[in-house]
Design an enzyme around this catalytic site. Sequence first.
Site, mmCIF file in Angstrom:
data_model
loop_
_atom_site.group_PDB
_atom_site.id
_atom_site.type_symbol
_atom_site.label_atom_id
_atom_site.label_comp_id
_atom_site.label_asym_id
_atom_site.label_seq_id
_atom_site.Cartn_x
_atom_site.Cartn_y
_atom_site.Cartn_z
ATOM 1 N N CYS A 1 -9.199 22.933 17.033
ATOM 2 C CA CYS A 1 -9.108 23.213 18.543
ATOM 3 C C CYS A 1 -8.456 21.853 19.182
ATOM 4 C CB CYS A 1 -10.368 23.560 18.914
ATOM 5 S SG CYS A 1 -10.927 25.112 18.275
ATOM 6 N N GLY B 1 0.779 -1.173 0.032
ATOM 7 C CA GLY B 1 -0.038 0.008 0.004
ATOM 8 C C GLY B 1 0.870 1.174 0.086
ATOM 9 N N ARG B 2 1.407 1.323 1.160
ATOM 10 C CA ARG B 2 2.276 2.500 1.440
ATOM 11 C C ARG B 2 3.277 2.960 0.168
ATOM 12 N NH1 ARG B 2 3.366 4.602 6.734
ATOM 13 N NH2 ARG B 2 2.771 2.664 7.311
ATOM 14 N N TYR C 1 -2.266 6.748 3.382
ATOM 15 C CA TYR C 1 -2.715 6.819 4.665
ATOM 16 C C TYR C 1 -2.904 8.503 5.325
ATOM 17 C CZ TYR C 1 -1.414 2.074 4.951
ATOM 18 O OH TYR C 1 -1.487 0.883 4.682
HETATM 19 N N1 LLP Z 1 -1.927 -6.065 4.276
HETATM 20 C C1 LLP Z 1 -2.714 -5.749 5.179
HETATM 21 C C2 LLP Z 1 -3.416 -7.234 5.894
HETATM 22 C C3 LLP Z 1 -2.490 -4.895 6.239
HETATM 23 O O1 LLP Z 1 -3.027 -4.644 7.230
HETATM 24 C C4 LLP Z 1 -1.688 -3.634 5.524
HETATM 25 C C5 LLP Z 1 -1.883 -2.391 6.348
HETATM 26 C C6 LLP Z 1 -1.262 -3.892 4.232
HETATM 27 C C7 LLP Z 1 -1.590 -5.091 3.483
HETATM 28 C C8 LLP Z 1 -0.488 -2.627 3.619
HETATM 29 O O2 LLP Z 1 0.504 -2.378 4.313
HETATM 30 P P1 LLP Z 1 1.489 -1.353 3.673
HETATM 31 O O3 LLP Z 1 2.426 -1.911 2.315
HETATM 32 O O4 LLP Z 1 0.797 0.158 3.360
HETATM 33 O O5 LLP Z 1 2.385 -1.209 4.810
HETATM 34 N N2 LLP Z 1 -2.141 3.999 9.107
HETATM 35 C C9 LLP Z 1 -0.875 3.634 9.375
HETATM 36 C C10 LLP Z 1 -0.609 2.305 8.620
HETATM 37 C C11 LLP Z 1 -1.636 0.989 8.930
HETATM 38 C C12 LLP Z 1 -1.221 -0.037 8.236
HETATM 39 C C13 LLP Z 1 -2.421 -1.021 8.285
HETATM 40 N N3 LLP Z 1 -2.285 -2.367 7.519
HETATM 41 C C14 LLP Z 1 0.143 4.733 8.901
HETATM 42 O O6 LLP Z 1 -0.478 5.787 8.665
HETATM 43 O O7 LLP Z 1 1.145 4.367 9.029
#
Ligand code: LLP
Length: 428
Positions: free
Chosen positions: A355, A275-276, A384
């Site tokens: 606020c 994702g990220r 995110y």
């Molecule tokens: N697969 C699963 C099962 C997940 O829970 C997640 C992310 C991903 C894939 C994708 O992960 P990535 O490649 O994006 O690291 N809000 C937080 C991040 C929460 C991630 C939750 N799960 C932030 O802003 O850092």
Amino acid sequence: MEPFHYQNGQLYCENVPAAELAGRFGTPLFVYSQASILGTLRSLQAAFTAVDPLVCYSVKANSNLGILKIMAQHGSGFDVVSAGELYRVGLAGGEAGKTVFAGVGKTDDEIRAGLEAGVLMFNVESEAELAAVARVAAAVGKVAPIALRVNPDVDPKTHRYISTGKKESKFGMDIERAAKVAEAAVAIDSVRMIGMHMHIGSQITSTEPYAGAVAKGVELIDRLRKMGHPIAWYNMGGGYGINYRGHEARPVEEFARVIVPAVKAAGCRLAIEPGRVIAGNAGILLSRVLYTKQSGEKRFLIQDAAMNDLIRPALYESYHRIWPAVLPPGAAPAPEDSESPVAGTEPWDVVGPVCESGDFLAKDRPLPRLDTGDLLATFSAGAYGMVMASNYNTRPRAAEVLVDGPDARLVRRRETLEDLVRPELEIT
Ligand code: LLP
């Protein structure tokens, strides 16, 4: 060319000056680079090519339909965690057959929606969920393809809120429990176990946690097959970290070097759920300075983006690079590394109008002198960011723009005040 770069004192997204976008669409504004998104998709597909990868873009990182659409058009699959995300994938033209359905708390309705759409597999996180998937599938006369989500008990060395692969986390099952659940699943006709799933955390900047996890996966897959499960997919989740401060991230090829041999050894196809790494550095948040103010030694830059637009600094104390999008005379372009001192800067707290004392994008951040009306860019805001935005303080959420070369397309209009109160006005 970097998707975001400075040219003659102006920040550009691809071929379009940020100032032009702010003028056309207003601020706060999320700006995404299509070239960056698709470039990362392609490099992931290439890095893992030896194990016939299916990239399942993790919709939770940035679920804008415009982004999902370009991902689908370029062969991406999807990782969804709710009926809502599955709905978005459908609207964007994504294939359910390339979509994995994750989440610790799927409801019967969500399981039914996944079955009706024909998702590639459900990532099942507990014994109780397996029973629910089996029951709902039997009721609609289908066989649910599933993968067990295994928690390999490795430390991803990331922020505790985004660490998921340790024993004490709510996600997945430890290996022994997973093996027991798999034994029991052999006798269930309405599920077919075709995969094994792991996701150990997010913003991981070392290959080590993956190395620890993958070996455990290979062993488990062997056990599952001996029970008679036709395991064809090794789903290694997401988690690849990005550069927020400087050069802390590892290139995806390094992760591939650790993951590919294990998936080969297991004789599986690879699914990944990034994702990220796809959306994060493909997006910035543009905002405009409203006021500057000084209180004792402290300087505040009050600008029109707030914690309701980008909650990561408030929630995780995360660092986002911030720099003027139009350089004041004599100022240098944004430094590449957050640690390098930049001449002519002073420390500012970059705050929003909400606020709350927690409403900040940065604290004590060295910045050139800025004034009312100046434009700021907060970098690494593509993942995110908007997906975690809220209407706190009854603030309309920002607009989103997708840039492709010289073209900028509004992919989400700014909310109006009427949008915000509509569900309440509908009550008579
Ligand atoms: N697969 C699963 C099962 C997940 O829970 C997640 C992310 C991903 C894939 C994708 O992960 P990535 O490649 O994006 O690291 N809000 C937080 C991040 C929460 C991630 C939750 N799960 C932030 O802003 O850092």
